[in-house]
Design a protein around this motif. Structure first.
Motif, PDB file in Angstrom:
ATOM      1  N   UNK A 153       0.609  -5.836  -5.283  1.00 19.46           N
ATOM      2  CA  UNK A 153       1.153  -6.491  -4.092  1.00 19.46           C
ATOM      3  C   UNK A 153       0.827  -5.733  -2.823  1.00 19.46           C
ATOM      4  N   UNK A 154       0.921  -4.408  -2.883  1.00 21.55           N
ATOM      5  CA  UNK A 154       0.610  -3.587  -1.725  1.00 21.55           C
ATOM      6  C   UNK A 154      -0.885  -3.642  -1.393  1.00 21.55           C
ATOM      7  N   UNK A 155      -1.705  -3.605  -2.428  1.00 24.06           N
ATOM      8  CA  UNK A 155      -3.155  -3.687  -2.221  1.00 24.06           C
ATOM      9  C   UNK A 155      -3.529  -4.977  -1.503  1.00 24.06           C
ATOM     10  N   UNK A 156      -2.952  -6.080  -1.943  1.00 21.90           N
ATOM     11  CA  UNK A 156      -3.279  -7.375  -1.346  1.00 21.90           C
ATOM     12  C   UNK A 156      -2.731  -7.509   0.068  1.00 21.90           C
ATOM     13  N   UNK A 157      -1.496  -7.050   0.281  1.00 23.04           N
ATOM     14  CA  UNK A 157      -0.866  -7.230   1.597  1.00 23.04           C
ATOM     15  C   UNK A 157      -1.471  -6.314   2.657  1.00 23.04           C
ATOM     16  N   UNK A 158      -1.997  -5.144   2.238  1.00 21.36           N
ATOM     17  CA  UNK A 158      -2.562  -4.207   3.204  1.00 21.36           C
ATOM     18  C   UNK A 158      -4.088  -4.131   3.121  1.00 21.36           C
ATOM     19  N   UNK A 159      -4.672  -4.974   2.281  1.00 21.61           N
ATOM     20  CA  UNK A 159      -6.129  -5.030   2.143  1.00 21.61           C
ATOM     21  C   UNK A 159      -6.696  -3.646   1.821  1.00 21.61           C
ATOM     22  N   UNK A 160      -6.205  -3.076   0.704  1.00 18.99           N
ATOM     23  CA  UNK A 160      -6.580  -1.725   0.327  1.00 18.99           C
ATOM     24  C   UNK A 160      -7.695  -1.715  -0.714  1.00 18.99           C
ATOM     25  N   UNK A 161      -8.475  -0.655  -0.700  1.00 18.01           N
ATOM     26  CA  UNK A 161      -9.433  -0.395  -1.764  1.00 18.01           C
ATOM     27  C   UNK A 161      -8.927   0.834  -2.520  1.00 18.01           C
ATOM     28  N   UNK A 162      -8.679   0.677  -3.799  1.00 17.84           N
ATOM     29  CA  UNK A 162      -8.178   1.778  -4.615  1.00 17.84           C
ATOM     30  C   UNK A 162      -9.336   2.587  -5.175  1.00 17.84           C
TER      31      UNK A 162
END
Length: 201
Positions: free
Chosen positions: A140-149
């Motif tokens: 959810x955090x990755x999608x909402x903040x447009x993150x690359x892990x």
């Protein structure tokens, strides 16, 4: 006794079991004492739970939900990733400090399940729930903040579960409130460093 939907009655009995187990210990908590804690008859308990395994699994699931819910509510995107991650850890840590008995119970449940014949799968289920909960939060955090892990979601989820598990036990044993601020900053910086904003160059 007022009639209650079975799902609501199960929740009532599960919360009663958590209180009784936290107070008396898992091995000393009986179905009779749980029914008494909930203010229901023993027959109502057996109607809702057909085995102690089913009850323990419900307790494990509910305890996990207690802490995950507060983290999920706190983990909304903030100005920076570090601030967002810190808010999640702070919410979790506030829950540990506010409900140490519940967190001690999670460790007791693990040991009980590993030692009690026929319950071993519940210890595995407990840690799978932790991993699943973290994976959902990370996704959810990755999608909402447009993150690359920098690591796969599953790997990061298990790592976070291990980190918080160890930190929680450390706090319950040592109770060192003064050290937590520095620990929080260290863990926050480390976890935030495992991801970056997708739009960064």
């Amino acid at each position: 006794m007022a009639r209650m939907p079975s799902a609501e009655r199960r929740r009532q009995l599960t919360e009663a079991a958590i209180r009784a187990m936290a107070r008396d210990g898992v091995s000393k908590t009986t179905t009779r004492s749980i029914a008494a804690e909930a203010g229901v008859s023993l027959s109502v308990f057996h109607y809702c739970f057909d085995s102690k395994q089913a009850l323990v699994e419900s307790v494990i699931t509910t305890l996990t939900a207690h802490s995950v819910t507060v983290v999920k509510q706190a983990l909304r995107p903030r100005a920076t990733l570090v601030e967002t991650v810190r808010a999640g850890f702070e919410a979790y840590w506030d829950h540990v400090r506010g409900h140490p008995d519940e967190h001690m119970l999670t460790y007791e449940l693990t040991q009980y399940a590993l030692r009690e014949p026929g319950f071993e799968h519940l210890a595995r289920r407990q840690y799978e729930l932790y991993g699943d909960a973290y994976a959902e939060l990370i996704g959810g955090l990755r999608d909402s903040m447009d993150l690359r892990l920098h690591v796969p979601v599953g790997t990061l989820a298990r790592y976070l579960a291990a980190v918080t598990d160890g930190l929680t036990l450390n706090y319950l044993v040592l109770g060192d409130e003064s050290a937590w601020s520095d620990i929080l900053e260290t863990v926050t910086a480390h976890i935030a460093g495992l991801a970056r904003d997708e739009v960064e160059p």
